[in-house]
Scaffold this active site. Sequence first.
Site, PDB file in Angstrom:
ATOM      1  N   ASN A  99       0.801  -1.226   0.000  1.00 43.83           N
ATOM      2  CA  ASN A  99       0.000   0.000   0.000  1.00 43.83           C
ATOM      3  C   ASN A  99       0.832   1.274   0.000  1.00 43.83           C
ATOM      4  O   ASN A  99       0.287   2.367  -0.112  1.00 43.83           O
ATOM      5  CB  ASN A  99      -0.997  -0.017   1.166  1.00 43.83           C
ATOM      6  CG  ASN A  99      -2.079  -1.061   0.920  1.00 43.83           C
ATOM      7  OD1 ASN A  99      -2.195  -1.569  -0.202  1.00 43.83           O
ATOM      8  ND2 ASN A  99      -2.847  -1.387   1.940  1.00 43.83           N
TER       9      ASN A  99
ATOM     10  N   ARG B  59      -8.827  -1.048  -7.360  1.00 37.42           N
ATOM     11  CA  ARG B  59      -9.461   0.258  -7.116  1.00 37.42           C
ATOM     12  C   ARG B  59      -8.477   1.303  -6.588  1.00 37.42           C
ATOM     13  O   ARG B  59      -8.745   2.503  -6.681  1.00 37.42           O
ATOM     14  CB  ARG B  59     -10.710   0.113  -6.259  1.00 37.42           C
ATOM     15  CG  ARG B  59     -10.524  -0.383  -4.891  1.00 37.42           C
ATOM     16  CD  ARG B  59     -11.815  -0.526  -4.145  1.00 37.42           C
ATOM     17  NE  ARG B  59     -12.743   0.599  -4.300  1.00 37.42           N
ATOM     18  CZ  ARG B  59     -12.573   1.789  -3.789  1.00 37.42           C
ATOM     19  NH1 ARG B  59     -11.475   2.065  -3.137  1.00 37.42           N
ATOM     20  NH2 ARG B  59     -13.503   2.714  -3.938  1.00 37.42           N
TER      21      ARG B  59
ATOM     22  N   ASP C  61     -16.756  -3.218  -3.893  1.00 33.88           N
ATOM     23  CA  ASP C  61     -16.038  -4.499  -3.953  1.00 33.88           C
ATOM     24  C   ASP C  61     -16.511  -5.398  -2.835  1.00 33.88           C
ATOM     25  O   ASP C  61     -17.561  -5.174  -2.249  1.00 33.88           O
ATOM     26  CB  ASP C  61     -14.521  -4.288  -3.947  1.00 33.88           C
ATOM     27  CG  ASP C  61     -14.027  -3.692  -2.631  1.00 33.88           C
ATOM     28  OD1 ASP C  61     -14.835  -3.577  -1.684  1.00 33.88           O
ATOM     29  OD2 ASP C  61     -12.847  -3.351  -2.553  1.00 33.88           O
TER      30      ASP C  61
ATOM     31  N   ASP D   3      -7.068  -4.292   8.100  1.00 27.45           N
ATOM     32  CA  ASP D   3      -6.378  -5.335   7.325  1.00 27.45           C
ATOM     33  C   ASP D   3      -5.880  -6.483   8.197  1.00 27.45           C
ATOM     34  O   ASP D   3      -5.625  -7.575   7.710  1.00 27.45           O
ATOM     35  CB  ASP D   3      -5.185  -4.729   6.567  1.00 27.45           C
ATOM     36  CG  ASP D   3      -5.641  -3.757   5.502  1.00 27.45           C
ATOM     37  OD1 ASP D   3      -6.809  -3.841   5.090  1.00 27.45           O
ATOM     38  OD2 ASP D   3      -4.837  -2.902   5.092  1.00 27.45           O
TER      39      ASP D   3
HETATM   40  N1  EPU Z   1     -14.478   6.358   2.650  1.00 25.18           N
HETATM   41  C1  EPU Z   1     -15.551   7.136   2.283  1.00 25.18           C
HETATM   42  N2  EPU Z   1     -15.358   8.062   1.306  1.00 25.18           N
HETATM   43  C2  EPU Z   1     -14.169   8.249   0.699  1.00 25.18           C
HETATM   44  C3  EPU Z   1     -13.077   7.441   1.066  1.00 25.18           C
HETATM   45  C4  EPU Z   1     -13.261   6.483   2.061  1.00 25.18           C
HETATM   46  O1  EPU Z   1     -16.634   7.012   2.815  1.00 25.18           O
HETATM   47  O2  EPU Z   1     -14.059   9.131  -0.167  1.00 25.18           O
HETATM   48  C5  EPU Z   1     -14.651   5.359   3.718  1.00 25.18           C
HETATM   49  C6  EPU Z   1     -14.458   3.932   3.206  1.00 25.18           C
HETATM   50  O3  EPU Z   1     -15.644   3.429   2.633  1.00 25.18           O
HETATM   51  C7  EPU Z   1     -14.069   3.225   4.468  1.00 25.18           C
HETATM   52  C8  EPU Z   1     -13.227   4.258   5.215  1.00 25.18           C
HETATM   53  O4  EPU Z   1     -13.609   5.522   4.664  1.00 25.18           O
HETATM   54  O5  EPU Z   1     -15.209   2.934   5.217  1.00 25.18           O
HETATM   55  C9  EPU Z   1     -11.732   4.082   5.112  1.00 25.18           C
HETATM   56  O6  EPU Z   1     -11.321   4.010   3.763  1.00 25.18           O
HETATM   57  P1  EPU Z   1      -9.892   4.503   3.277  1.00 25.18           P
HETATM   58  O7  EPU Z   1     -10.098   5.544   2.241  1.00 25.18           O
HETATM   59  O8  EPU Z   1      -9.031   4.836   4.441  1.00 25.18           O
HETATM   60  O9  EPU Z   1      -9.310   3.184   2.577  1.00 25.18           O
HETATM   61  P2  EPU Z   1      -8.592   3.044   1.183  1.00 25.18           P
HETATM   62  O10 EPU Z   1      -7.627   4.158   0.973  1.00 25.18           O
HETATM   63  O11 EPU Z   1      -9.598   2.778   0.128  1.00 25.18           O
HETATM   64  C10 EPU Z   1      -6.566   1.692   2.145  1.00 25.18           C
HETATM   65  C11 EPU Z   1      -5.889   0.374   1.882  1.00 25.18           C
HETATM   66  C12 EPU Z   1      -6.755  -0.773   2.387  1.00 25.18           C
HETATM   67  C13 EPU Z   1      -7.013  -0.565   3.869  1.00 25.18           C
HETATM   68  C14 EPU Z   1      -7.646   0.815   4.110  1.00 25.18           C
HETATM   69  C15 EPU Z   1      -7.855   1.146   5.566  1.00 25.18           C
HETATM   70  C16 EPU Z   1      -4.669   0.781  -0.146  1.00 25.18           C
HETATM   71  C17 EPU Z   1      -4.483   0.468  -1.578  1.00 25.18           C
HETATM   72  N3  EPU Z   1      -5.698   0.191   0.459  1.00 25.18           N
HETATM   73  O12 EPU Z   1      -7.784   1.684   1.405  1.00 25.18           O
HETATM   74  O13 EPU Z   1      -5.978  -1.963   2.220  1.00 25.18           O
HETATM   75  O14 EPU Z   1      -7.873  -1.577   4.333  1.00 25.18           O
HETATM   76  O15 EPU Z   1      -6.797   1.841   3.537  1.00 25.18           O
HETATM   77  O16 EPU Z   1      -6.660   1.124   6.240  1.00 25.18           O
HETATM   78  O17 EPU Z   1      -3.893   1.531   0.432  1.00 25.18           O
HETATM   79  C18 EPU Z   1      -5.521  -4.173   1.408  1.00 25.18           C
HETATM   80  O18 EPU Z   1      -4.323  -3.908   1.434  1.00 25.18           O
HETATM   81  O19 EPU Z   1      -5.934  -5.332   1.148  1.00 25.18           O
HETATM   82  C19 EPU Z   1      -6.516  -3.114   1.672  1.00 25.18           C
HETATM   83  C20 EPU Z   1      -7.796  -3.295   1.427  1.00 25.18           C
END
Ligand code: EPU
Length: 417
Positions: free
Chosen positions: A23, A93, A117, A305
């Site tokens: 990540n 994504r 997803d 995670d």
């Molecule tokens: N959210 C919103 N609106 C937004 C963005 C996020 O409502 O515009 C919500 C999401 O639906 C969720 C929460 O905020 O409920 C947290 O989401 P976040 O944006 O922090 O997650 P992400 O950036 O999409 C990354 C990691 C994930 C990890 C999460 C939380 C990457 C590529 N992915 O996702 O990792 O679970 O942060 O720490 O960096 C994995 O590695 O398998 C993975 C899923």
Amino acid sequence: MDRILVRPSGPLSGDVKINGAKNSALKLMAACTLAEGKYLLRDVPNITDVQSMAELLRCMGLTVCNLENNQIEIVNPGNIIPEAPYEQVEKMRASIVVLGPLVSTFGKARVALPGGDDFGPRPIDMHLKGLETLGVRFNSEHGYIEAEAEKLTGARVVLDFPSVGATENVMMAAVRAEGTTVIENAAREPEIADLAAFLNRMGAKVLGAGSSTITIDGVNDLVAVEHTVIPDRVEAATYLSALGIAGGEINLLGARADHMDMLCQKLGEMGMRISSDSTGLWAMAGQGLRSVDLATLPYPGLATDYKPFLVAMLSVADGVGIVTENLFSGRFRYVDELIRMGADIRTEGHHAVIRGVVKLSGAPVRAHDIRAGAALVAAALKAEGETEIRDPHHIDRGYENLVENLKNLGADIERAP
Ligand code: EPU
């Protein structure tokens, strides 16, 4: 379709080298769209998500070469196409993080909408709202977001929630904005601090990454640089859970205990012993874990995670554990697979109650996502008979050598065609 076959194993022993963080690597690769030149990234895991990001960069006109020893070279020729097609975004994504750097560099970007997803809905409203505050206008048509901005102007961006992706997108847009941007309620994950270190090396002025207030003074000139990716704390957690379930004593070479404080604390409460030195982590587990209650939270809280691994551990621990998921409403799908293996788990909304059983029983199960798949592998180490994990391609998205590494630690595991 190949499968992973696991038979009861343990105690585990030996060393495992922890790769660079998926990540972080993905976001650093996206940041290479910010400036022309030749970049070198070290400790990039050889996993399919990295290949997907490489493909996306190639679609835009960058060159990506895999070099030996987990290094990749990325050449940005300057005149790239600021567009992320659906075929790429659909595969991963996290591709949405190209939006911020592209619109700040080219004044426009066209990026496919990622959709939901296996975790449930995955909105990007906070990414868009943050970028709008800096002056970006959006139009959404035919499944694509079209972004436009004559110029970006620094502003105060207050996130509703410390979203990792939204923090990264705004940070990468703000490095070229005119004036100062302050991100409040920013995500504090170590991967955010790694991205800020990379951007600063490029010539950006980012202060406070790793805390909930990040200040970015916009600059005009950025240059291509070299950088080493931080170690993957989630990969380290995977081997720790395998150890907790199978018992034994292992060294996680390169792992950073300071990125995993809450996890190490919880595993200690469950009965594991963990210590760290400059080479990484040492961990030991006897035959038997104690149940604990836990809740996922943004960093420095317990990462969502880690949860599938902890649920797998609680499935064979002594007592009852209550797990609360506070980030992704749908992140309990793999529980049904653990139940097929004999686990006693009840879910209700975003809670799960896990009553530990003495032994699981091997069964055919399906890996629904990266972490859920790896957690099933860990659980299978204490399942009577053989467990067959189907759809291991999900696991390949995030792990370079899970099967090999566990085999080297003494697990009875193989990948079968
Ligand atoms: N959210 C919103 N609106 C937004 C963005 C996020 O409502 O515009 C919500 C999401 O639906 C969720 C929460 O905020 O409920 C947290 O989401 P976040 O944006 O922090 O997650 P992400 O950036 O999409 C990354 C990691 C994930 C990890 C999460 C939380 C990457 C590529 N992915 O996702 O990792 O679970 O942060 O720490 O960096 C994995 O590695 O398998 C993975 C899923």
